[in-house]
Design a protein around this motif. Structure first.
Motif, mmCIF file in Angstrom:
data_model
loop_
_atom_site.group_PDB
_atom_site.id
_atom_site.type_symbol
_atom_site.label_atom_id
_atom_site.label_comp_id
_atom_site.label_asym_id
_atom_site.label_seq_id
_atom_site.Cartn_x
_atom_site.Cartn_y
_atom_site.Cartn_z
ATOM 1 N N ARG A 34 28.768 62.172 82.510
ATOM 2 C CA ARG A 34 27.499 62.838 82.268
ATOM 3 C C ARG A 34 26.523 61.855 81.623
ATOM 4 O O ARG A 34 26.905 61.121 80.701
ATOM 5 N N PRO A 35 25.279 61.814 82.122
ATOM 6 C CA PRO A 35 24.304 60.861 81.577
ATOM 7 C C PRO A 35 24.177 61.058 80.069
ATOM 8 O O PRO A 35 24.180 62.189 79.575
ATOM 9 N N GLY A 36 24.050 59.963 79.357
ATOM 10 C CA GLY A 36 23.881 60.042 77.912
ATOM 11 C C GLY A 36 25.194 60.003 77.146
ATOM 12 O O GLY A 36 25.207 59.686 75.964
ATOM 13 N N THR A 37 26.296 60.315 77.824
ATOM 14 C CA THR A 37 27.577 60.238 77.124
ATOM 15 C C THR A 37 28.031 58.784 77.033
ATOM 16 O O THR A 37 27.709 57.980 77.898
ATOM 17 N N THR A 38 28.745 58.466 75.987
ATOM 18 C CA THR A 38 29.258 57.100 75.854
ATOM 19 C C THR A 38 30.751 57.093 76.130
ATOM 20 O O THR A 38 31.423 58.117 76.049
ATOM 21 N N PRO A 43 26.847 50.248 79.070
ATOM 22 C CA PRO A 43 25.941 50.741 80.118
ATOM 23 C C PRO A 43 25.801 49.735 81.259
ATOM 24 O O PRO A 43 25.688 50.117 82.427
ATOM 25 N N ALA A 47 26.635 50.493 85.146
ATOM 26 C CA ALA A 47 25.625 50.268 86.181
ATOM 27 C C ALA A 47 26.164 49.338 87.265
ATOM 28 O O ALA A 47 25.908 49.535 88.457
ATOM 29 N N ASP A 50 28.605 51.229 89.425
ATOM 30 C CA ASP A 50 27.846 52.141 90.278
ATOM 31 C C ASP A 50 27.237 51.395 91.470
ATOM 32 O O ASP A 50 27.281 51.871 92.604
#
Lengths: 309, 309
Positions: A34-38, A43, A47, A50
């Motif tokens: 989920r975006p924002g989770t670490t 990051p 990326a 991805d």
């Protein structure tokens, strides 16, 4: 609406049906976090995974842990008589051991590795779910006579032959020997995980001129591979033992033969999301055996922290 | 004195006779140029060739010449019907062209290349003699399905099967496409030209434990290869088209398979000293055909200067 179009409406990853190959876009996410989770990755690493479909991480396991795994690999090679014979794969036309499957059920050390927080933590984070081991194996790829693995997407096989519904699985390959440009290292096509090659399902008719060579069942065609290569090129991670390569279930990969004297051994663990458990194979044939694709004996993994040994 | 010792007294390069392999020292020079004479190579290049058994030279042919050779390579591929069918070698289990032999007799451009001063000058200097073409070929090594060539010394074959008396020949491989670490480049073992591996000549007996794998006739054994590798390592010249690789007839070399989409094409010319012309094969079998080993139709080469096109 053609029969094929109807099938694709029900299953976006139809393959081995048409007489000509096709490349289509992936419809599933690559990163499910989920975006924002670490999580355990930066990051930048997320990326990169991805975008490329894979990630290299060095130094996760220390020298003592690597030595223990190499010793266990050698012990298992000698202890073949004690292992499930079905899980032993020999080199074609040879007596040398190519792979042992289901090592997380046949070796205490590799069972422990399969639960290791360093791997399970990454898998749970990227897949955004609890995970289990879909497949595990040791690859020995001996020197001199190591055979090539032709280009393939694991997912295409897992979907058609094993019934894995969607692209929500990843592989961890941990090198136990040095990978060089000479010993047939894993080659990946960056970005290929965002496309899906439908393989041909029957011998092409006479007018099919894309390749002089007879298409093989379940193998990506040269034109699709060339298109993926022109978009992404080839990357072959090399380096000392202990490199972890995490790659998406749908990235196109393969390896050349290995005539060098250097073996190329690794331990290979596939994590699948518990929400993505196997159903009936999409190729309408009986499922492959449990040692190749965990169906009934799956176990949700509780990560174990600390060193392996 | 055993029968084998007697044979070795008459021929230091006996091979394919004993049931166990053996590595011995080369008894012939590598560089035959008279000391103090100058030639087309720098002293550093000569020393490197002497030490390694091979030499890379870039930029000998310009872009227009390379383009003409690539065009000719493609023309010959289409013009197979006009060529001597015996000289066409297809990929195993495929219809794709792997090599065309005797190109110096079947193509005006490659006949001209074979006489080119840039190649003949180097060959005459290093071999210290007039030279002729012992063998020539175009290698296509197509993408996707290019097969490996296992390790071998050319001389071992040329001696046993063709009757080349001594080590006084060299090969020129001129790359016509890019060589990368992914498309099965030529791999050489530096320094291996100073040793000679006698291959086994019969199936090893049961007590022969050096390899689990059955030894093949005329193929160097893994232990000898490992010894050569430990002394010299592996070098695989890579780079853009137009690289000339000159290598001694006895350097151990091979290449892995090529599943990449990139073909790996080159033109290959073997120069032999006129003092080293073929005699009866040392393996006591009938000689191979003329297109593989020039025996009767040899022609002492007069170097031609100037550009190819």
């Amino acid at each position: 609406m053609s029969a094929l179009t109807k099938r694709i409406e029900r299953d976006p990853y139809v393959s081995r049906v048409a007489s000509v190959p096709e490349i289509v876009d992936r419809v599933d996410p690559v990163v499910y976090a989920r975006p924002g989770t670490t999580g355990p990755l930066t990051p930048e690493q997320v990326a990169q995974y991805d975008r490329q479909g894979f990630l290299e991480i060095d130094g996760l396991f220390d020298a003592e842990e690597l030595a223990a795994m190499l010793t266990e690999l050698e012990r298992l090679q000698r202890a073949q008589a004690e292992l499930d014979p079905e899980t032993l794969i020999l080199e074609p036309q040879g007596q040398e051991l190519r792979s042992i499957f289901a090592i997380h059920t046949q070796s205490r050390l590799f069972a422990r590795l399969a639960r290791d927080e360093r791997l399970v933590g990454i898998a749970r984070y990227l897949l955004g779910d609890d995970v289990y081991v879909h497949q595990s194996r040791l690859n020995y790829k001996p020197g001199f006579f190591g055979k090539e693995f032709y280009w393939h997407s694991d997912f295409e096989t897992w979907h058609i032959e094993d019934g894995m519904p969607r692209m929500r699985a990843l592989s961890c390959s941990l090198t136990l020997t040095r990978n060089t440009e000479y010993n047939g290292p894993l080659m990946l096509i960056p970005g290929s995980h965002r496309r899906y090659v439908r393989c041909v399902g029957e011998t092409p008719d006479e007018h099919y001129k894309q390749s002089l060579r007879k298409q093989e069942y379940g193998v990506p065609d040269p034109d699709s591979l060339r298109a993926l290569y022109e978009e992404g090129g080839i990357v072959a991670p090399t380096g000392e033992a202990g490199k972890l390569i995490i790659f998406d279930c749908n990235v196109m990969h393969g390896s050349n033969s290995n005539i060098s004297p250097l073996p190329r051994s690794n331990v290979f663990l596939v994590y699948n999301s518990v929400s993505n458990r196997l159903v009936a194979p999409f190729g309408n044939k009986p499922p492959r055996p449990e040692f190749l694709a965990t169906r009934r004996s799956y176990e949700v993994l509780e990560p174990v922290s600390g060193r392996l040994v």
